[in-house]
Motif scaffolding. Structure first.
Motif, PDB file in Angstrom:
ATOM      1  N   LEU A  90      -2.369  -6.478  -2.609  1.00  0.00           N
ATOM      2  CA  LEU A  90      -3.554  -5.403  -2.733  1.00  0.00           C
ATOM      3  C   LEU A  90      -5.069  -6.426  -2.995  1.00  0.00           C
ATOM      4  O   LEU A  90      -5.853  -6.066  -1.970  1.00  0.00           O
ATOM      5  N   GLN A 137      -7.203   7.436  -8.657  1.00  0.00           N
ATOM      6  CA  GLN A 137      -5.795   7.681  -8.445  1.00  0.00           C
ATOM      7  C   GLN A 137      -5.462   7.403  -6.847  1.00  0.00           C
ATOM      8  O   GLN A 137      -6.076   7.910  -5.984  1.00  0.00           O
ATOM      9  N   ARG A 168      -2.172   7.788  -5.444  1.00  0.00           N
ATOM     10  CA  ARG A 168      -1.148   8.480  -4.962  1.00  0.00           C
ATOM     11  C   ARG A 168      -1.351   9.571  -3.849  1.00  0.00           C
ATOM     12  O   ARG A 168      -2.242  10.088  -3.849  1.00  0.00           O
ATOM     13  N   ILE A 183       1.728  -3.808  -9.087  1.00  0.00           N
ATOM     14  CA  ILE A 183       2.285  -4.210  -7.637  1.00  0.00           C
ATOM     15  C   ILE A 183       1.695  -5.662  -7.623  1.00  0.00           C
ATOM     16  O   ILE A 183       2.628  -6.737  -7.267  1.00  0.00           O
ATOM     17  N   PHE A 217      -9.066  -1.628  -3.256  1.00  0.00           N
ATOM     18  CA  PHE A 217      -8.009  -1.262  -4.299  1.00  0.00           C
ATOM     19  C   PHE A 217      -8.816  -1.837  -5.761  1.00  0.00           C
ATOM     20  O   PHE A 217      -8.209  -1.250  -6.675  1.00  0.00           O
ATOM     21  N   ILE A 271       0.852  -1.083  -0.021  1.00  0.00           N
ATOM     22  CA  ILE A 271       0.153   0.004  -0.152  1.00  0.00           C
ATOM     23  C   ILE A 271       0.718   1.244  -0.044  1.00  0.00           C
ATOM     24  O   ILE A 271       0.621   2.405  -0.606  1.00  0.00           O
ATOM     25  N   SER A 314       3.632   1.441  -1.220  1.00  0.00           N
ATOM     26  CA  SER A 314       4.381   1.419  -2.644  1.00  0.00           C
ATOM     27  C   SER A 314       3.403   2.342  -3.778  1.00  0.00           C
ATOM     28  O   SER A 314       3.807   3.084  -4.508  1.00  0.00           O
ATOM     29  N   LEU A 315       2.047   1.893  -3.665  1.00  0.00           N
ATOM     30  CA  LEU A 315       1.128   2.522  -3.954  1.00  0.00           C
ATOM     31  C   LEU A 315       0.992   3.941  -3.895  1.00  0.00           C
ATOM     32  O   LEU A 315       0.895   4.795  -4.887  1.00  0.00           O
ATOM     33  N   GLY A 321       1.231   0.787  -9.891  1.00  0.00           N
ATOM     34  CA  GLY A 321      -0.069   0.813  -9.843  1.00  0.00           C
ATOM     35  C   GLY A 321      -0.463  -0.571  -9.253  1.00  0.00           C
ATOM     36  O   GLY A 321       0.345  -1.430  -8.709  1.00  0.00           O
ATOM     37  N   VAL A 322      -1.829  -0.672  -8.882  1.00  0.00           N
ATOM     38  CA  VAL A 322      -2.420  -1.657  -8.196  1.00  0.00           C
ATOM     39  C   VAL A 322      -1.969  -2.990  -9.059  1.00  0.00           C
ATOM     40  O   VAL A 322      -1.538  -4.093  -8.382  1.00  0.00           O
TER      41      VAL A 322
END
Length: 297
Positions: A228, A293, A295, A213, A278, A200, A202-203, A209-210
């Protein structure tokens, strides 16, 4: 030990009741809601029928399992007859402690009290009873009828004889028990939840992205499900609760929940159970990446 009481008819509770009943135990499935009991029993019957269709069990075994389960909203009466209680209520410390206080009063002196908690201290739960030596963790994995592991957790005062009996009982259910000691998150979630939290993070920081990952972890690490998607399956609220237990227990920054996870839970995006996490599950059972998004900022 033939009479088993399971507290909670939700996903874990009905799965635990299913496994005991399929292996010939007499099961009392207890919940505060008749509606929850009806849903739980319907799930058990549906899952047994699937096993019949796959040839894993025969129709007679499925029918016998259903007849072994009795549902009730009367905790006191069911507890008085139980040789073993397995509590599978919501992962809430105070709720569980309240249930164990009642069980200590209602159950016979030889009844073993087990909890399916995935992270809360067995020692703390046991401390509200007058029988801490007979309190133990019996953490099944989801989905219970399929997954082989049972994490057997000894509290500070859990006796050797009770631990031995629960290990033996787990094997009688066709499971593979693993004994661990009582520290936050035990083993399964102490390792799993920081991995999910790091995915999470890293996202959140825009590393990938989901889908990307989860693909890295599935194809690169051989995981059957990406972290995720697994978080969605577990429930993001449950993941947050376990991380909070880990952070409270160890006070180390690596266990602090990612702000994105906190935000999503606050917004009610809990994963499969809410239809969106997610991934989006609203239009089909197949997970589709949410267009939003993730981020920071």
């Amino acid at each position: 030990m033939k009479k088993i009481m399971v507290i909670g008819a939700g996903t874990m509770g009905n799965g635990i009741a299913h496994v005991f009943a399929q292996n010939g135990f007499e099961v009392s499935l207890v919940d505060i809601s008749e509606e929850s009991l009806a849903k739980g029993l319907a799930t058990i019957e549906r899952n047994l029928n699937r096993l019949v269709e796959k040839g894993a069990i025969d129709a007679q075994t499925a029918s016998a399992a259903i007849s072994n389960i009795h549902s009730s909203t009367d905790l006191k009466n069911a507890a008085g007859q139980a040789d073993l209680v397995v509590e599978a209520a919501t992962e809430d410390r105070e709720l569980k402690k309240g249930i164990f206080k009642q069980l200590d009063e209602y159950c016979g002196p030889d009844t073993i009290l087990a909890t399916n908690t995935s992270s809360i201290s067995i020692t703390e739960i046991a401390a509200v009873t007058g029988r801490p030596e007979k309190v133990i963790g019996m953490h099944f994995m989801n989905p219970v009828p399929i997954m082989k592991l049972v994490e057997v957790i000894r509290g500070y005062s859990t006796s050797d004889s009770v631990t031995k009996r629960i290990l033996e009982l787990s094997r009688e259910l066709g499971k593979i028990p693993t004994e661990v000691n009582d520290y936050p998150g035990f083993i399964a979630n102490r390792i799993l939840m920081p991995m999910i939290n790091e995915a999470i993070e890293s996202l959140f920081h825009g590393v990938a992205g989901v889908h990307e990952i989860d693909t890295v972890m599935k194809l690169g690490m051989g995981h059957p499900m990406g972290p995720l998607q697994l978080a969605d399956f577990i429930g993001l609220d449950v993941c947050l609760s376990i991380l909070e237990v880990l952070y409270e227990g160890f006070r180390q920054p690596k266990y602090a929940p990612c702000p994105l996870l906190v935000q999503m839970v606050t917004a009610g995006k809990l994963g499969v159970k809410s239809g969106e996490g997610f991934y989006d599950y609203s239009s089909s059972k197949k997970a589709e990446v949410v267009s939003a998004q993730f981020r920071q900022g």
